[in-house]
Design a protein around this motif. Structure first.
Motif: not given
Length: 424
Positions: A78-102
């Motif tokens: 489960l931890a690995g799946i969450v980290d993969i989701a966070s890194l996928c988000l980081l590839t496109v994060a370009d706002s404060v909200l997206l970095f907060v979620i990351f």
């Protein structure tokens, strides 16, 4: 299921550990610069990143209890799946909200990831041989972590120097490599980690969740029954406070002696990589000392030496002196980790192991926050040298707490044998 031998369990543990920490090494050099490149201010980055620590603090103990109730393997998956989701988000994060979620996802990942792999190794080794030398395996884990982080940081240096790669900026390229490594790590956990699975399905999952409060209570109950556990948790409090002195104030001290913040910043990159290698060397050498004088006296000695090295950062003149003291500090830091972990693991049987490790990790969060507030305030009101000396004193003051373990019986604390319900 065939029980792994201690040697096989150790080999799998170290491989999984390397795959877990390589992505961290890749991300360390760019984790602050990348949000700034994407348009965030430094203050916005700091506010977003602070959510990671808050999330870890809130979830550390519940996720440790989940690992004890559900099993190590499903929680790590489960931890690995969450980290993969966070890194996928980081590839496109370009706002404060997206970095907060990351950073919130990273906090969830780190809370889930804290303890299960190490607990799995100790469980497997002691199940195969109750007298297994887990301390050597834990010291080797320190070597692997140090080398993996240093290697990842060096690879990132090369990627940034070679980039950009088409539409991918130089600072973004390490994120993609870290993502690929995390996928490989997830596959490795699914393949190499073995656990007994007596029950499956939603019923088993629900039973595991219901068992979490009991697992947490079992770990907290150790504080009431064992002076050794209380002493070791107290060491972690002192350690969390004192770490701010060398983790957060080193670059400031280097800028102070150089008289040039830019030169200090340029030096901290390679010095940081060498520091992690020094940490690995300390972890590799500590079994020799522990076998000679015993783990409690080794912990005592290392806490004193840790304080001395931080004091050296404060008192030695010139950049060479500060850097030398910093590298010695990380050598001692790397040596102290497996000693502390070994003593902690010897105090508990399997059912509450991850919860106790999470409890130990959890207390470092508020201690570090307090250290950050107090030591930076001292540096502002008095001087940086005084702040470093206070941090050194706090680290050294924890030393006598290790001697409580010397007077304790070697047996583990009875914890009972509640049913551990594996999840699918």
């Amino acid at each position: 299921m065939t029980t792994l031998t201690p040697a096989r369990a150790q080999r799998r543990f170290l491989l999984l550990l390397a795959l877990r920490w390589l992505p961290v090494g890749l991300m360390i050099p760019v984790i602050v610069l990348l949000p700034l490149e994407r348009g965030l201010t430094l203050a916005q980055y700091g506010s977003a990143a602070a959510l990671q620590g808050i999330t870890v603090l809130l979830l550390e103990l519940p996720t440790g209890g989940l690992s004890d109730a559900m099993g190590r393997r499903p929680v790590l998956l489960l931890a690995g799946i969450v980290d993969i989701a966070s890194l996928c988000l980081l590839t496109v994060a370009d706002s404060v909200l997206l970095f907060v979620i990351f950073y919130m996802l990273q906090g969830i990942y780190r809370a889930l990831d804290s303890g299960p792999l190490e607990s799995w190794y100790v469980d497997q080794a002691l199940a195969a041989d109750e007298h297994a030398d887990i301390e050597t395996g834990l010291s080797r884990s320190g070597v692997v972590i140090g080398v993996a982080i240093a290697a990842g940081a060096l690879v990132t240096g090369g990627l940034v120097a070679l980039g950009p790669f088409g539409p991918v900026s130089a600072l973004s390229s390490p994120v993609y490599v870290a993502l690929a490594l995390q996928v490989a790590s997830l596959v490795a956990v699914a393949t190499l980690m073995t656990e007994p699975r007596s029950r499956r399905g939603l019923g088993a999952l629900a039973a595991s969740v219901r068992a979490v409060p009991g697992a947490i209570g079992g770990a907290v109950g150790l504080l009431r029954r064992s002076r050794v556990v209380v002493a070791l948790i107290a060491v972690e409090v002192f350690w969390g406070f004192g770490m701010i002195a060398f983790e957060s104030l080193t670059s400031v001290r280097l800028a102070d002696v150089l008289g040039d913040p830019n030169r200090a910043s340029a030096l901290m990159g390679p010095v940081g990589s060498v520091a992690w290698l020094a940490s690995a060397a300390g972890a590799a050498l500590v079994p020799v000392l522990a076998r000679r004088i015993g783990a409690p006296w080794t912990g005592f000695t290392l806490r004193i030496l840790h304080g001395i090295t931080v004091a050296g950062m404060a008192l030695l003149a010139g950049p060479v002196g500060v850097i030398a003291a910093f590298l010695l500090c990380y050598t001692v830091h790397g040596a102290a980790n497996p000693v502390h972990s070994g003593l902690l693991h010897r105090q508990v049987e399997g059912p509450y192991r991850a919860s106790l490790v999470s409890l130990n990790s959890m207390v470092a969060q508020p201690a570090g926050a307090l250290g950050l507030v107090v030591l930076t305030a001292i540096a502002t009101q008095a001087s940086l040298v005084v702040a470093l000396l206070v941090g050194a004193a706090v680290l050294a003051l924890a030393a006598p707490l290790y001697l409580v373990a010397r007077r304790s019986a070697p047996e583990t604390v009875p914890t009972g044998t509640p049913e551990v319900v594996p999840a699918p």
